[in-house]
Each structure stands twice: as C-alpha cells, then as structure tokens.
Design an enzyme around this catalytic site. Structure first.
Site, short mmCIF file in Angstrom:
data_model
loop_
_atom_site.label_atom_id
_atom_site.label_comp_id
_atom_site.label_asym_id
_atom_site.label_seq_id
_atom_site.Cartn_x
_atom_site.Cartn_y
_atom_site.Cartn_z
N LYS A 55 0.81 -1.32 -0.20
CA LYS A 55 -0.41 0.22 -0.15
C LYS A 55 1.20 1.45 -0.15
O LYS A 55 0.78 2.36 -0.49
CB LYS A 55 -0.81 0.33 0.70
CG LYS A 55 -2.27 -0.92 1.11
CD LYS A 55 -2.43 -1.35 2.63
CE LYS A 55 -3.25 -2.40 2.42
NZ LYS A 55 -4.19 -3.21 3.76
N GLN A 99 -4.11 -0.77 9.90
CA GLN A 99 -4.06 -2.73 9.24
C GLN A 99 -5.12 -3.77 10.16
O GLN A 99 -4.77 -3.79 11.52
CB GLN A 99 -2.36 -3.03 8.83
CG GLN A 99 -3.34 -4.32 8.43
CD GLN A 99 -3.51 -4.14 7.03
OE1 GLN A 99 -3.31 -3.07 6.06
NE2 GLN A 99 -4.38 -5.43 6.35
N ASP A 122 -10.89 3.26 3.90
CA ASP A 122 -10.44 2.63 3.71
C ASP A 122 -12.18 2.06 4.03
O ASP A 122 -13.03 0.69 3.70
CB ASP A 122 -9.72 1.24 5.96
CG ASP A 122 -9.21 0.55 5.31
OD1 ASP A 122 -8.83 -0.20 4.29
OD2 ASP A 122 -8.59 0.42 6.02
#
Ligand code: NAP
Length: 286
Positions: A55, A99, A122
């Site tokens: 990412k 995460q 997200d």
C-alpha cells in the site's frame, strides 16, 4: 486449457487508474497540497506486513505522500487511539488506514470509529457505511469499489440485471450488495446459511464470490454468459494463490471473469489511492 470468458485484467485496469491518480496528484501538488496516507500496523502478522508495504509503495509510486507507522504487538488500545487522534489532526495526512487484524487486546471497532470519517479511506467507519447505505458522499470500501470499477471497465449496465453476492462481511459482501443496488441491479446476498446456493447463482447475471473458500463457485452453478468477479484469496494444495471460483471450469461458461491473482487484488490497493486522493481533494475544496 480453452478459455471462452474474457478476462477482466485487474493489473491493466489498475495501471490505467493509477496513472489517472498520479496526474490528479500532480495537479494538487501544483496547488501546494500533497495527498498523504498514514498506514498503521500493530504487531508482526506476516500477511499484514506485505499488505502495508504494498500500500505504501503504491502511494509513493503515484506521487502521494505515505507514512508507515509500525508498533509492537504490546501497544495498548489507549496508545493506538492516541496515535489515531494525532493523525486525525495532522494536516499532511488525508487518509488513515489501520491494518486489520489488530491484536486481540485491542477493540478494532473502537479504533476504526476513532478515525475521522473525513480520513476514513478504507471506508470501514460506521459513518462511511451509513453514507453508502443512504447514497450520500463518503468513502466506499476499496474491494467492492474495485469490483464496481471492473464492471464499469467492460461497460456493463447493471440496470435490471440480477446480481448474486456470495458473502456478507461488512468489508466486502454487504457494501458490494449496496453498490450493485445503487446501480439498479436486483441483488441477492448469500451466506453460510443459504439453503441452496446453486439455485441462487444459476439465476445470476453477475456473481461476486467473497467467501474465502476454494471452489465455492463451479461451472455447473453459473448461467452461460454471466459475469463472475472473484474476491476470494486462498491457497491451493500446491500453495499457489487462488480465488473462490473454479477458474478453469467457470471460464468455459461465463462471459467475463476476474483471475486470481491479477484480478480484484490489485484493484483494492488502487481504490485506496483513489480514496486518499479524493480525501485530499475534498480537504482542498473545504
Ligand atoms: P469473511 O468476513 O470471512 O466473510 C466470508 C463470508 O462468506 C461470510 O459472510 C460467510 O457467511 C460466507 N460464507 C462462508 N462459507 C460459505 C459458503 N459455503 N457458502 C456461502 N457463503 C459462505 O471474509 P471477507 O473479509 O469478506 O473476505 C472474503 C474473501 O475475500 C477472503 O478470501 C479474503 O481473503 C478475500 N478478500 C480479498 C480482498 C482482495 O483485495 N482481493 C480483500 C478483502 C477480502 P456467514 O456470514 O454466514 O458466516
């Protein structure tokens, strides 16, 4: 192996979309604003380490600013919440990604809810889920958003079509169903308690498999000409990455299919870049 279905190439589409992100990023930079993503990793889960590295690299490749904050698995929930708060108030950061999974002693829901909805790239915050639900601007979760872009890339009009989503997680199945609904598909959501999955999938014009089990979808379960998107990420007996769909069989029946690897996976990271850029553009406009 004879393949009749057209492959929807997630790498090629990602390349195209990331070029667009890079161009829009340059334009923002010219106005003095560099889009920034903070990726927070707690603990040493090996898969998570690979994901966060990819990412951050994708961000840097597209010209975005990206910081990776790595913490020991012993980090407390209060310490993590304090970091999220600091990032919420950091003007160089437009997107925050924590995460998952987090260590068991940290309440992941509480941490996600601590992220400012304006930086929730997200799309996991309840405010983002609510915005998608009522059709208001927000951030769409990256994986189903990537699936929508894949359908768009083949010019697929969902109006009046029957879409079957297999899986109902908060990060893939449910938002996927809402996005398909928003584009005027008639949507069926299947899950582990669905009585006859095959009876459902055989009616589908579009099937999205998001389960996490190999061969959940086989050729005998697919109507000829259906479009099949495979979100699953599994390992076969040889340890090779594979999806939920029996690719060899289903590609003989479907009109379009996404491969694993090289399908939905790269699109997930691409849509994270798109969301981060969008967050920066909104910050610039406000
Ligand atoms: P998840 O939270 O475990 O959800 C799986 C869903 O599948 C659940 O809703 C479950 O039903 C359903 N299910 C389980 N067995 C089933 C069966 N036999 N028939 C029908 N439905 C069944 O997983 P997730 O986070 O949504 O992820 C799904 C898969 O996508 C995983 O392989 C994951 O690694 C992959 N993934 C890939 C990407 C990517 O970028 N490519 C991103 C995210 C996830 P219940 O709700 O009844 O338990």
């Amino acid at each position: 192996m004879r393949t009749t279905a057209k492959i929807i190439d997630g790498n090629a589409l990602s390349k195209q979309l990331r070029e667009d992100v890079a161009a829009r990023t340059s334009a923002l930079k010219a106005r003095g604003l560099t889009p920034g993503l903070a990726v927070v990793l707690v603990g040493d889960n090996p898969a998570s380490q690979v994901y966060v590295r990819n990412k951050v690299k994708a961000c840097l490749d597209a010209g975005l600013h990206s910081v990776l904050e790595k913490y020991e698995a012993t980090m407390t929930e209060a310490e993590l919440l304090a970091r999220v708060d600091a990032l919420n108030n950091d003007p160089s950061i437009h997107g925050i990604l924590v995460q998952l999974p987090l260590p068991a002693h940290i309440d992941a829901h509480k941490v996600i809810e601590a992220i400012s909805p304006a930086k929730d790239v997200d799309g996991f915050h309840v405010a983002s889920a609510g915005a998608l639900m009522v059709g208001q601007p927000g951030f769409w979760p990256c994986t189903p958003y990537g699936c929508m872009k894949m359908l768009e890339s083949i010019g697929y009009d969902l109006r009046g079509k029957h879409a079957v989503v297999i899986g109902r997680s908060n990060i893939v199945g449910k938002p996927m169903a809402l996005m398909l609904l928003q584009k005027n598909a008639t949507v069926t959501v299947c899950h582990s308690a669905t009585a006859n999955l095959k009876a459902m999938t055989l009616q589908a014009d579009v099937i999205v498999a998001a389960v996490g089990k190999r061969n959940v979808l086989t050729a005998d379960m697919v109507k000829p000409g259906a479009v099949v998107l495979d979100v699953g990420m599994n390992r076969d007996d040889a340890g090779k990455l594979c999806g939920d769909v029996d690719f060899a069989g289903v590609s003989q029946v479907a009109s379009h299919i996404t491969p694993v690897p090289g399908g939905v996976g790269p699109m997930t990271i691409t849509m994270l870049l798109v969301n981060t850029l969008e967050a920066a553009e909104r910050a610039c406009a406000s």
